[in-house]
Enzyme design. Sequence first.
Site, PDB file in Angstrom:
ATOM      1  N   ASN A 216      -3.953   7.331  17.070  1.00 13.24           N
ATOM      2  CA  ASN A 216      -5.013   7.515  18.072  1.00 13.24           C
ATOM      3  C   ASN A 216      -5.590   8.928  18.024  1.00 13.24           C
ATOM      4  O   ASN A 216      -6.801   9.118  18.189  1.00 13.24           O
ATOM      5  CB  ASN A 216      -4.460   7.252  19.482  1.00 13.24           C
ATOM      6  CG  ASN A 216      -4.551   5.776  19.854  1.00 13.24           C
ATOM      7  OD1 ASN A 216      -4.792   4.929  18.992  1.00 13.24           O
ATOM      8  ND2 ASN A 216      -4.372   5.487  21.130  1.00 13.24           N
ATOM      9  N   GLU A 217      -4.712   9.894  17.794  1.00 14.14           N
ATOM     10  CA  GLU A 217      -5.184  11.281  17.752  1.00 14.14           C
ATOM     11  C   GLU A 217      -6.119  11.501  16.564  1.00 14.14           C
ATOM     12  O   GLU A 217      -7.175  12.133  16.693  1.00 14.14           O
ATOM     13  CB  GLU A 217      -3.994  12.253  17.665  1.00 14.14           C
ATOM     14  CG  GLU A 217      -3.135  12.320  18.925  1.00 14.14           C
ATOM     15  CD  GLU A 217      -2.288  11.067  19.161  1.00 14.14           C
ATOM     16  OE1 GLU A 217      -1.944  10.372  18.188  1.00 14.14           O
ATOM     17  OE2 GLU A 217      -1.969  10.780  20.336  1.00 14.14           O
TER      18      GLU A 217
ATOM     19  N   GLN B 189       0.829  -1.206   0.000  1.00 11.98           N
ATOM     20  CA  GLN B 189       0.000   0.000   0.000  1.00 11.98           C
ATOM     21  C   GLN B 189       0.860   1.251   0.000  1.00 11.98           C
ATOM     22  O   GLN B 189       1.543   1.533   0.992  1.00 11.98           O
ATOM     23  CB  GLN B 189      -0.881  -0.015   1.261  1.00 11.98           C
ATOM     24  CG  GLN B 189      -1.718   1.231   1.479  1.00 11.98           C
ATOM     25  CD  GLN B 189      -2.592   1.109   2.730  1.00 11.98           C
ATOM     26  OE1 GLN B 189      -2.276   0.352   3.634  1.00 11.98           O
ATOM     27  NE2 GLN B 189      -3.686   1.843   2.764  1.00 11.98           N
ATOM     28  N   GLY B 190       0.832   1.996  -1.091  1.00  7.27           N
ATOM     29  CA  GLY B 190       1.668   3.193  -1.206  1.00  7.27           C
ATOM     30  C   GLY B 190       0.882   4.466  -0.967  1.00  7.27           C
ATOM     31  O   GLY B 190       0.538   5.197  -1.903  1.00  7.27           O
TER      32      GLY B 190
ATOM     33  N   GLU C 274     -10.459  -1.601   5.673  1.00  7.12           N
ATOM     34  CA  GLU C 274      -9.470  -1.982   6.684  1.00  7.12           C
ATOM     35  C   GLU C 274     -10.132  -2.483   7.960  1.00  7.12           C
ATOM     36  O   GLU C 274      -9.536  -3.213   8.722  1.00  7.12           O
ATOM     37  CB  GLU C 274      -8.541  -0.800   7.007  1.00  7.12           C
ATOM     38  CG  GLU C 274      -7.437  -0.678   5.997  1.00  7.12           C
ATOM     39  CD  GLU C 274      -6.325   0.276   6.416  1.00  7.12           C
ATOM     40  OE1 GLU C 274      -5.277   0.208   5.786  1.00  7.12           O
ATOM     41  OE2 GLU C 274      -6.512   1.083   7.336  1.00  7.12           O
TER      42      GLU C 274
HETATM   43  C1  LIG Z   1       4.445  -0.311  11.338  1.00  7.56           C
HETATM   44  C2  LIG Z   1       3.905   0.659  10.356  1.00  7.56           C
HETATM   45  C3  LIG Z   1       3.450   0.192   9.134  1.00  7.56           C
HETATM   46  C4  LIG Z   1       2.966   1.083   8.184  1.00  7.56           C
HETATM   47  N1  LIG Z   1       2.574   0.592   6.982  1.00  7.56           N
HETATM   48  C5  LIG Z   1       2.179   1.464   6.019  1.00  7.56           C
HETATM   49  C6  LIG Z   1       1.889   1.024   4.698  1.00  7.56           C
HETATM   50  O1  LIG Z   1       1.969  -0.165   4.405  1.00  7.56           O
HETATM   51  N2  LIG Z   1       1.534   1.903   3.766  1.00  7.56           N
HETATM   52  C7  LIG Z   1       1.426   3.230   4.054  1.00  7.56           C
HETATM   53  O2  LIG Z   1       1.062   3.989   3.169  1.00  7.56           O
HETATM   54  N3  LIG Z   1       1.701   3.720   5.299  1.00  7.56           N
HETATM   55  C8  LIG Z   1       2.092   2.867   6.277  1.00  7.56           C
HETATM   56  N4  LIG Z   1       2.406   3.337   7.536  1.00  7.56           N
HETATM   57  C9  LIG Z   1       2.352   4.768   7.770  1.00  7.56           C
HETATM   58  C10 LIG Z   1       1.268   5.227   8.730  1.00  7.56           C
HETATM   59  O3  LIG Z   1       0.024   5.173   8.134  1.00  7.56           O
HETATM   60  C11 LIG Z   1       1.657   6.632   9.215  1.00  7.56           C
HETATM   61  O4  LIG Z   1       2.806   6.506  10.002  1.00  7.56           O
HETATM   62  C12 LIG Z   1       0.558   7.295  10.033  1.00  7.56           C
HETATM   63  O5  LIG Z   1      -0.517   7.635   9.210  1.00  7.56           O
HETATM   64  C13 LIG Z   1       1.067   8.525  10.780  1.00  7.56           C
HETATM   65  O6  LIG Z   1       1.690   9.441   9.941  1.00  7.56           O
HETATM   66  P1  LIG Z   1       3.151  10.007  10.262  1.00  7.56           P
HETATM   67  O7  LIG Z   1       4.002   8.860  10.600  1.00  7.56           O
HETATM   68  O8  LIG Z   1       3.545  10.863   9.149  1.00  7.56           O
HETATM   69  O9  LIG Z   1       2.961  10.891  11.573  1.00  7.56           O
HETATM   70  P2  LIG Z   1       2.531  12.428  11.632  1.00  7.56           P
HETATM   71  O10 LIG Z   1       1.317  12.639  10.805  1.00  7.56           O
HETATM   72  O11 LIG Z   1       3.715  13.292  11.365  1.00  7.56           O
HETATM   73  O12 LIG Z   1       2.110  12.554  13.163  1.00  7.56           O
HETATM   74  C14 LIG Z   1       3.030  12.797  14.239  1.00  7.56           C
HETATM   75  C15 LIG Z   1       2.221  13.003  15.513  1.00  7.56           C
HETATM   76  O13 LIG Z   1       1.358  14.116  15.360  1.00  7.56           O
HETATM   77  C16 LIG Z   1       0.026  13.768  15.620  1.00  7.56           C
HETATM   78  N5  LIG Z   1      -0.867  14.501  14.713  1.00  7.56           N
HETATM   79  C17 LIG Z   1      -0.753  14.664  13.386  1.00  7.56           C
HETATM   80  N6  LIG Z   1      -1.787  15.339  12.902  1.00  7.56           N
HETATM   81  C18 LIG Z   1      -2.605  15.596  13.929  1.00  7.56           C
HETATM   82  C19 LIG Z   1      -3.864  16.253  14.082  1.00  7.56           C
HETATM   83  N7  LIG Z   1      -4.539  16.766  13.043  1.00  7.56           N
HETATM   84  N8  LIG Z   1      -4.396  16.336  15.312  1.00  7.56           N
HETATM   85  C20 LIG Z   1      -3.751  15.803  16.378  1.00  7.56           C
HETATM   86  N9  LIG Z   1      -2.583  15.179  16.316  1.00  7.56           N
HETATM   87  C21 LIG Z   1      -2.016  15.075  15.098  1.00  7.56           C
HETATM   88  C22 LIG Z   1      -0.038  12.283  15.316  1.00  7.56           C
HETATM   89  O14 LIG Z   1      -1.119  11.667  15.979  1.00  7.56           O
HETATM   90  C23 LIG Z   1       1.305  11.811  15.816  1.00  7.56           C
HETATM   91  O15 LIG Z   1       1.222  11.618  17.199  1.00  7.56           O
HETATM   92  C24 LIG Z   1       2.907   2.450   8.493  1.00  7.56           C
HETATM   93  C25 LIG Z   1       3.345   2.928   9.740  1.00  7.56           C
HETATM   94  C26 LIG Z   1       3.863   2.036  10.655  1.00  7.56           C
HETATM   95  C27 LIG Z   1       4.336   2.571  11.963  1.00  7.56           C
END
Ligand SMILES: Cc1cc2nc3c(=O)[nH]c(=O)nc-3n(C[C@H](O)[C@H](O)[C@H](O)COP(=O)(O)OP(=O)(O)OC[C@H]3O[C@@H](n4cnc5c(N)ncnc54)[C@H](O)[C@@H]3O)c2cc1C
Lengths: 385, 397
Positions: free
Chosen positions: B375-376, B131-132, B251
């Site tokens: 969670n957020e 999933q990209g 999902e």
């Molecule tokens: C083990 C693992 C597997 C994954 N597999 C895939 C995959 O196969 N394909 C794929 O596309 N992605 C994948 N992901 C990515 C995952 O979906 C993202 O990590 C996730 O959506 C969070 O985005 P981020 O890491 O950029 O964090 P950020 O968006 O930068 O968030 C950082 C912090 O800020 C908080 N935050 C951000 N925005 C808000 C808001 N509006 N209000 C309150 N708090 C906020 C977040 O809750 C978090 O605590 C994977 C991630 C992990 C850890």
Amino acid sequence: MEFSFTEEQKMIRDTAQAFLAEVSSSNAIRSAMDTEQGFDPQIWQRICEEMYWQAIHIPEEYGGMGLGYVDLVVMLEQMGRYLLCSPFFSTVCLASNALIVAGTDEQKQQYLTQICEGSLTATLAYTSKNGQWDATAVQGIVTTQGDDYVLNGTYRYVLDGHTAQLLIVAARSEGSEGEQGISLFAIDANTPGVKRTWLPTMDQTRKQAEIVFDNVRVSSSQLMGEANNAWPQLNKVLQLAAIAIAAEQVGGSQQVLDLTLEYTKERVQFGRPIAGFQAVKHQAADMMLRTEVARSAVYYAACVAEEALSGGLLADELGEAASVAKSYCSEGYFKNAGDALQLHGGVGFTWEYDVHLYFKRAKSSELFLGDAAYHREHVATLLLD
Amino acid sequence: MKLSFSDEDEKFRAEVALWLFENLVGEFEQLKFRGGPGDEHMFPLERKKWEQKLAQGGWTCIGWPKEYGGRGCSIEQQVIFNEEYARAGAPGRVGHIGEGLAGPTLIAFGSEAQKQKYLPGIAAGTALWCQGYSEPGAGSDLANVNTKAHFDEAKGKWIISGQKVWTSLAHESDYIFVIARTNPNSSAHKGLGFFLMKMDQPGIEVRGIRQLTGTSEFNEVFFDQAECDADDIVGQPGEGWAIAMGLLNFERGVSTLGQQMQFQNELNQIIDIAKANGKSQNPTIRQRIADAHIGLKIMRYNSMRMLSDTDDGGLQKEALIYKLFWATWHRDLGELAMDVLGPEAEILESGPYTLTRLQAMYLFVRSDTIYGGTNEIQRNIIAERGLGMPKEPKITA
Ligand SMILES: Cc1cc2nc3c(=O)[nH]c(=O)nc-3n(C[C@H](O)[C@H](O)[C@H](O)COP(=O)(O)OP(=O)(O)OC[C@H]3O[C@@H](n4cnc5c(N)ncnc54)[C@H](O)[C@@H]3O)c2cc1C
């Protein structure tokens, strides 16, 4: 598998909701809680005569509607939501259940019929000042005298104990301990030697009493269940009651969430409704989570209770399901009520707003019949010992 | 309310259990209780073979319509399958993204040609997908996509350039679905496309990312003029967001009950340890173990409610709480595992960084509250969609 309400159950819920919204308004709750009796006899009469709720899960042969525990739970949820002040819980969820589980044919015939007619209120007395909810709570002493029994002891935390007309009483034989030696009796509250005193409580929406039995003479026809061996039956009644109170807790959790949503969408600070602030939204989201999770626990437990009363496949799960529901719902309701108070700001701290009524009810029902830790220990025993 | 399954469903259960009993043997025996989150790097080849074995038995994509190679199973039967699968200790499915996400998306939104081209490989367990979605700048703000797609008229193909990140199992996958910007002047959720791409091609490079567990199951995926056939865009250019969102709904679903069986296996392991080392008599630990058990029970009731209310595959608003609940529960379970183990929790299976199953679980569960919507973000969704509270203000630069 169909884990959702039938059309009939949805109708029961909607009818209960509409009726309670009318009769259990904030004003009605407040006038009832200001009395020592704790409820409006006219509303109780309407419940018994118009709605027939007190008869919902009592078998038809005793004049009941013969519906299931799920149907009862559907209504209890609404009663908790509208903080209904009435002897419903004591009469139906404690005494009727005790009669159904442990009563003799004659006792069922006599008392359940009267309850269905709306001419009798009743309650269960088993706890003592030691504050326990298990078998060690039973401290009242029963001795035999010829064919009769004599009861002595002080009971506390008896719901509606000062107004109920029939008392289901647990007592133990002298020198017995724990789950041994416990007997149950159905006793007319006006029997000589029974002294009942209202205990004023912090949660004024549900009344408690102390009952003293001073050499109360009871005939053998008043014995319920098996002499000295009634703990399993009493325990089952308590499990059923825990599920019933958990259902009220779900209704309360929902209502404090609804009150909070309504308030936060209207209250403006920093130029916008406070409902738009994430710190507020996230608390509300957690409140919704707790409410829905509690609801799942209660509905499942209600299905189990229904089978426990009818001997179905899930009957053996009663103790576990009751503890799962009571522990989760107790904490969930209290947290929700606390968050509701917080999110109402200063007005949440006033006597005038209803939030404190829920906050107080949440704590009293958390403590009643065992708090979350007590029920978790039940579960731990099942898992670990 | 009726909690029991029909006789016919129970027969189906017996059939599933028997098949697993007879087939999860021999070379597959070692796969028992392996794979899945935190253990995804183990036995990739053997688990791919297992996918094909499952397919031969007719046990992949059982909820899909028969015409697409599925089994047309009812929700009840899918629940039962997932329960029995986990009960048997059958391995984590490397095919789950194709079966649970790509396939249902194509069935719902794909063209007939796309269905013919891609679904059979998923059903046969021979084509693995990843999933990209996420990018360095687009995580929680999923629409903030920078990967670009433009149509090269001469070649008759879409040309994709950019970078994805955190792509689980990309290194094992044959295909990737990608959201990319088809309109360079667009922003946020407008002007996106949803592309189906072959991984094995010159313009795509996969680099593993080492996780805190010391292993790599997610990756960076770089696209440098990578190609996608003209008819491998799902829907129209610009419609990608709706499709990406539709997919996220898949999902949450019937796999939840199987996931709970896995949780149950973990909890059982913790209980066994507590009984063996005496922690089961520690009052605080007793309370926490009971709490975990209670949470798991209720998780089951939650999903039963969720599935019972779902006649049309759509989710009721109550279902919004589900991810937040299980992810938080699982994170707590990880901490419980360590506290039950006590100082033994620190000792590794072997050097330099080989974790035991519970250690890997404990570390991996920290991601449960991040991926698939943190969670957020879950709380925002519950508040906005479930409770009708105001949306987050958009800052426009
Ligand atoms: C083990 C693992 C597997 C994954 N597999 C895939 C995959 O196969 N394909 C794929 O596309 N992605 C994948 N992901 C990515 C995952 O979906 C993202 O990590 C996730 O959506 C969070 O985005 P981020 O890491 O950029 O964090 P950020 O968006 O930068 O968030 C950082 C912090 O800020 C908080 N935050 C951000 N925005 C808000 C808001 N509006 N209000 C309150 N708090 C906020 C977040 O809750 C978090 O605590 C994977 C991630 C992990 C850890």
